[in-house]
Design an enzyme around this catalytic site. Structure first.
Site: not given
Ligand code: UT7
Length: 323
Positions: A114, A280, A250
């Site tokens: 990225c 992304n 980005h």
């Molecule tokens: O471009 C390269 C660099 N990449 C990035 O910059 C990405 C950086 N990270 C992010 O953008 C965010 O961390 C995400 C959008 C990927 C995730 O957001 P988050 O607020 O960090 O959520 P999380 O990973 O802590 O997940 C929270 C909950 C989890 O459930 P539990 O364990 O709390 O029950 C996940 O299983 O959300 C769940 N979850 C979803 N729920 C519904 C993960 N993906 C999904 C989904 N739909 N698509």
């Protein structure tokens, strides 16, 4: 006098097929509400069957050449930032070279995921500053839809396909921060974090693999490292955050974009945001946002622009340029 790499044209290409968040609800335990509120993404484009990274890169390059009023005869080098080249080799850049009908100069790829476009811009700037090239096409192009695990809701809803391109030209500047062109760059990586975001396949493991990401761990690093690299590049350029007209970040997550702007003390009306429409697109996201920013009438000649990105590696960096 200082030789500067000045942007004289920007262009982009997005594949025709648009996929709204709601489409994922049919096959995954997810919702439009979750994707929108956690990432800011509303839709993304996916390449058609047979449409490749080099095809999209070529379309973006043609648009940048047209915007600059130049032809391929004027180009000395092509640098393509991508992690999803058509083939293991030759480079996507040489494929673009052939599709553009360019029979001189040189072309190569840069792979920093990225952060790839920031790395490619820094390389192109060095080629121009050293006198190796007078005009360089710098392209970011990706088909991340080809490395998605469609059963993994934590990654497959986040990424999209597309391409963006800039044509850089050597111009003489006075050597001050008032010059047009690239004023400073800052590149970083730390391979200790390689397991936070990677593809679990590759040539020497004889598989293509799928993208794997510990999103919340990447998130933890993102805001601090992005604000820090942007500030370093601004200091190196001899300007401060108050001088910035546009942050072009980005486009991974609206919450990272907002957090970084806040940490830099800049309001969101100075940020070009396209994440809602593109998702992304990895190395393509910054040139796409730059080209869309020009098209929207946001970025104008003379504006001070800072771009910043972080991704797999971890690799991150920033470029400060006067448009
Ligand atoms: O471009 C390269 C660099 N990449 C990035 O910059 C990405 C950086 N990270 C992010 O953008 C965010 O961390 C995400 C959008 C990927 C995730 O957001 P988050 O607020 O960090 O959520 P999380 O990973 O802590 O997940 C929270 C909950 C989890 O459930 P539990 O364990 O709390 O029950 C996940 O299983 O959300 C769940 N979850 C979803 N729920 C519904 C993960 N993906 C999904 C989904 N739909 N698509």
């Amino acid at each position: 006098m200082t030789r500067r790499a000045v942007v004289i044209g920007a262009g982009h290409y997005l594949p025709e097929r648009i996929v709204e968040n709601a489409e994922f609800e049919a096959t995954l335990d997810t919702s439009d509400e979750w994707i929108r509120s956690r990432s800011g993404i509303e839709r993304r484009h996916f390449a058609a069957e047979g449409e490749t990274t080099s095809n999209m890169a070529t379309r973006a390059a043609e648009a940048a050449l047209k915007a600059a009023g130049r032809t391929v005869e004027d180009v000395d080098a092509i640098v393509v930032a991508t992690s999803t080249a058509d083939l293991t080799f030759p480079s996507a850049a040489t494929m673009v070279q052939s599709q553009l009908g360019m029979t001189r100069g040189f072309a190569f790829d840069v792979q920093a995921v990225c952060a790839g476009f920031v790395y490619a811009l820094a390389n192109a700037n060095a080629l121009i500053a050293s006198g190796q090239a007078d005009r360089v096409l710098v392209i970011g192009a990706e088909t991340f839809s080809r490395i998605m695990d469609w059963t993994d809701r934590s990654t497959c809803v986040l990424f999209g396909d597309g391409a963006g391109a800039l044509l850089l030209e050597a111009q003489e500047g006075a050597g001050t921060s008032e010059d047009r062109g690239i004023l400073a760059t800052d590149l970083n990586s730390d391979g200790r974090y390689k397991d936070l975001l990677y593809v679990d396949g590759g040539v020497s493991t004889q598989s293509t693999g799928y993208l794997r990401m510990q999103g919340n761990q990447v998130f933890r690093h993102a805001v601090e490292k992005l604000a820090s690299t942007a500030t370093t590049a601004l200091t190196r350029a001899g300007v401060s955050s108050e001088d910035v007209d546009w942050i072009v970040p980005h486009q991974a997550n609206i919450r990272i974009i907002q957090g970084t702007a806040k940490k830099m003390g800049l309001p969101m009306d100075k940020v070009v945001v396209t994440v809602q429409d593109h998702g992304n697109t990895s190395a393509a996201s910054i040139p796409l946002a730059l080209s869309v920013g020009v098209e929207r009438g946001q970025i104008k000649p003379g504006d001070l622009v800072v771009t910043e990105a972080i991704g797999g590696g971890l690799a991150w960096g920033a470029v400060v340029l006067r448009w």
